[in-house]
Design an enzyme around this catalytic site. Structure first.
Site, PDB file in Angstrom:
ATOM      1  N   ALA A 131       1.087  -1.059   0.274  1.00 17.38           N
ATOM      2  CA  ALA A 131       0.134  -0.328   0.343  1.00 17.38           C
ATOM      3  C   ALA A 131       0.196   1.484   0.215  1.00 17.38           C
ATOM      4  O   ALA A 131       2.149   1.152   0.501  1.00 17.38           O
ATOM      5  CB  ALA A 131      -0.802  -0.261   1.202  1.00 17.38           C
ATOM      6  N   ALA A 133       0.552   5.660   0.150  1.00 18.20           N
ATOM      7  CA  ALA A 133      -0.382   7.019   0.371  1.00 18.20           C
ATOM      8  C   ALA A 133       0.387   8.464   0.145  1.00 18.20           C
ATOM      9  O   ALA A 133       1.252   8.413   0.141  1.00 18.20           O
ATOM     10  CB  ALA A 133      -0.978   6.634   2.110  1.00 18.20           C
ATOM     11  N   SER A 134       0.300   9.603   1.077  1.00 16.72           N
ATOM     12  CA  SER A 134       0.463  10.865   0.878  1.00 16.72           C
ATOM     13  C   SER A 134       2.001  10.709   1.335  1.00 16.72           C
ATOM     14  O   SER A 134       2.733  11.350   0.746  1.00 16.72           O
ATOM     15  CB  SER A 134      -0.456  11.794   2.097  1.00 16.72           C
ATOM     16  OG  SER A 134      -0.317  11.125   2.623  1.00 16.72           O
ATOM     17  N   GLN A 137       4.905   4.812   2.354  1.00 13.21           N
ATOM     18  CA  GLN A 137       3.714   3.524   2.297  1.00 13.21           C
ATOM     19  C   GLN A 137       4.690   2.119   2.743  1.00 13.21           C
ATOM     20  O   GLN A 137       5.432   2.146   3.476  1.00 13.21           O
ATOM     21  CB  GLN A 137       5.112   3.192   0.515  1.00 13.21           C
ATOM     22  CG  GLN A 137       6.312   2.515   0.206  1.00 13.21           C
ATOM     23  CD  GLN A 137       6.929   2.915  -1.218  1.00 13.21           C
ATOM     24  OE1 GLN A 137       5.788   3.814  -2.098  1.00 13.21           O
ATOM     25  NE2 GLN A 137       8.219   1.997  -1.494  1.00 13.21           N
ATOM     26  N   VAL A 138       3.607   1.004   2.736  1.00 16.74           N
ATOM     27  CA  VAL A 138       3.917  -0.183   3.509  1.00 16.74           C
ATOM     28  C   VAL A 138       3.923  -1.554   2.710  1.00 16.74           C
ATOM     29  O   VAL A 138       3.734  -1.689   1.391  1.00 16.74           O
ATOM     30  CB  VAL A 138       2.009  -0.620   3.859  1.00 16.74           C
ATOM     31  CG1 VAL A 138       2.470  -1.059   5.338  1.00 16.74           C
ATOM     32  CG2 VAL A 138       1.530   0.889   5.055  1.00 16.74           C
ATOM     33  N   LYS A 152       6.064   0.191   7.725  1.00 18.49           N
ATOM     34  CA  LYS A 152       5.734   1.942   6.754  1.00 18.49           C
ATOM     35  C   LYS A 152       6.908   2.902   6.411  1.00 18.49           C
ATOM     36  O   LYS A 152       7.820   3.378   7.250  1.00 18.49           O
ATOM     37  CB  LYS A 152       4.747   2.316   7.873  1.00 18.49           C
ATOM     38  CG  LYS A 152       4.266   3.906   7.431  1.00 18.49           C
ATOM     39  CD  LYS A 152       2.711   3.963   8.278  1.00 18.49           C
ATOM     40  CE  LYS A 152       2.460   5.215   7.500  1.00 18.49           C
ATOM     41  NZ  LYS A 152       1.214   5.725   8.360  1.00 18.49           N
ATOM     42  N   ASP A 281      -8.239  10.570   9.877  1.00 19.35           N
ATOM     43  CA  ASP A 281      -7.749  10.482   8.750  1.00 19.35           C
ATOM     44  C   ASP A 281      -9.426   9.100   8.333  1.00 19.35           C
ATOM     45  O   ASP A 281      -8.392   8.341   7.959  1.00 19.35           O
ATOM     46  CB  ASP A 281      -6.614   9.924   8.832  1.00 19.35           C
ATOM     47  CG  ASP A 281      -6.291   9.832   7.421  1.00 19.35           C
ATOM     48  OD1 ASP A 281      -7.111  10.549   6.404  1.00 19.35           O
ATOM     49  OD2 ASP A 281      -5.180  10.236   6.707  1.00 19.35           O
TER      50      ASP A 281
END
Length: 446
Positions: A131, A133-134, A137-138, A152, A281
């Site tokens: 995954a 995101a902003s 990443q994971v 992460k 969030d």
């Protein structure tokens, strides 16, 4: 070398082109109106063209652009179906994915923050991210003790890119107004900028997540992965399988939708009461629907998995009691008491005089879900509310412009709106009143 802002000139050019495109479409729309097309039809065509360009650009970038895209994506329920429909898939991608950073950059961050023998901490490590995101990443991995974990990794230069993007986006925030009716985008961007330092601090995130993990450890309805290890730009937590909420929205059964919606509402209101923190969030990419264990595999046995505690609101006493009290008084039709409470809390400034009955009339449709024994959230209901508040000709719009949102309520307001947006995307029937009576201070009758 910094990966995220490496092509800063390209990023700036793409963001700078957005307002020019919006302006061009506004001119095109004016021409259409002069040519005799109805204002409503032209507005929807403008929304459609704006959405197409906006989400294309935001989806290509990380940093603040990606973050704004995620925040806006939960409000797609407010758009007309002919506008929202073609872009729903794009919005879902914004919630769950972004272009990954190169493997060599990931390894460099791990070496810098976990040491040159970082590989010895893991029995397995997947270079391909699961995954993104902003700001990070994971990666899926197996910790040295055999536990499956999520690693992460923060993008190098994430803070610089985040601030730069949000600063540039704030300059033309007003142009985004027609895209999301009823939502003032500029305060949203300002609040994001104010919280950049917190979101970049994995120490704060780890503490918030671990607090939730401990409080909800034996909870039958909510699961939060425990923190395993953390460094300045690396956070290792337990891995959590489950059905992403974005998939439930896209193709889930009604039972899944209703259960996910109920648990989301429960987490929203119970979290602050139990932990003193508000998860801030609430977009679908941060939630999973987890099947029940053993014999309890039916809908009532499913749990809500919660991820990403990078942004939280610290509420030691839980949600402010005045929120629950105002809701209760509004439902009881006590206009004068509601108006007095709103004025005391700063929602109505001393320099403004409003009709208490008009304020009550403005609030009642918004809090309709709190009145019913169970309420069916839907895109249609969301669009009706957005149109009522956004129409400059409506009394609701005029009154709404005179209300004030005190700074201490900004994040609570955004989280509540975002959660309602997700419930409408889920098309979930929720017993919201049950959750309010149990968890919201001031709502139950004194």
């Amino acid at each position: 070398m910094s990966d995220l802002p490496r092509k800063a000139v390209t990023r700036t050019a793409k963001l700078a082109a957005l307002p020019l495109g919006f302006a061009g479409r506004a001119t095109w729309g004016l021409g259409k109106r002069i040519g005799g097309r109805s204002a409503e039809l032209v507005t929807r065509e403008l929304q459609q063209r704006t959405a197409e360009q906006l989400f294309k650009v935001l989806g290509e970038l990380k940093g603040g652009a990606m973050k704004l895209g995620q925040a806006l994506s939960v409000f797609e329920s407010a758009l007309p179906e002919e506008v929202a429909g073609p872009y729903r898939a794009t919005l879902t991608k914004l919630q769950d994915a972004a272009p990954p950073m190169p493997t060599r950059t990931v390894h460099a961050v791990l070496e810098e923050h976990l040491g040159d023998k970082w590989r010895e901490l893991f029995l397995e490590f997947e270079d391909k991210p699961s995954a993104a995101a902003s700001i990070g990443q994971v990666h899926r991995a197996v910790w040295h003790d055999g536990r499956e974990v999520a690693v992460k990794v923060q993008y190098p230069g994430a803070g610089e890119a985040l601030l730069s993007d949000l600063t540039q986006l704030s300059r033309f925030a007003r142009l985004l107004g027609p895209l999301v009716p009823g939502l003032d985008v500029k305060p949203l961007i300002t609040e994001m900028r104010d919280r950049v330092s917190e979101e970049l601090d994995y120490g704060l995130e780890a503490a918030a997540q671990q607090r939730h993990a401990e409080v909800f450890a034996d909870d039958p309805d909510v699961r939060v992965p425990a923190v395993v290890h953390r460094a300045d730009q690396v956070l290792v937590t337990e891995w959590m399988e489950g059905l992403p909420l974005s998939e439930v929205i896209a193709e889930g059964s009604q039972e899944q939708r209703d259960r996910a919606g109920q648990l989301l509402a429960r987490f929203l209101f119970s979290g602050p009461a139990r932990t003193g923190l508000l998860h801030a969030d609430p977009h679908p990419g941060n939630f999973r629907l987890l099947p029940g264990d053993g014999e309890d595999t039916g809908p009532e046995g499913w749990r809500l998995g919660v991820l990403d505690f990078g942004t939280v609101d610290r509420l030691p006493g839980g949600l402010p009691e005045i929120i629950g009290a105002c809701l209760r008084l509004t439902l009881a039709g006590e206009a004068e008491s509601v108006y007095a409470a709103l004025r005391t809390e700063g929602f109505v400034k001393e320099s403004v005089a409003l009709d208490p009955d008009a304020v009550l009339e403005y609030l009642l449709p918004i809090i309709e879900p709190a009145e019913a024994e169970s309420f069916g959230f839907s895109r249609g209901w969301m669009r009706t509310q957005a149109a009522r508040i956004a129409d400059p000709r409506s009394p609701a719009h005029q009154l709404g412009r005179q209300l004030n949102l005190p700074p201490s309520y900004l994040l609570i307001h955004r989280v509540t709106l975002s959660t309602i947006g997700v419930l409408c995307q889920l098309n979930a029937t929720v017993r919201l009143r049950d959750e309010l009576e149990e968890w919201l201070p001031g709502f139950a009758a004194p």
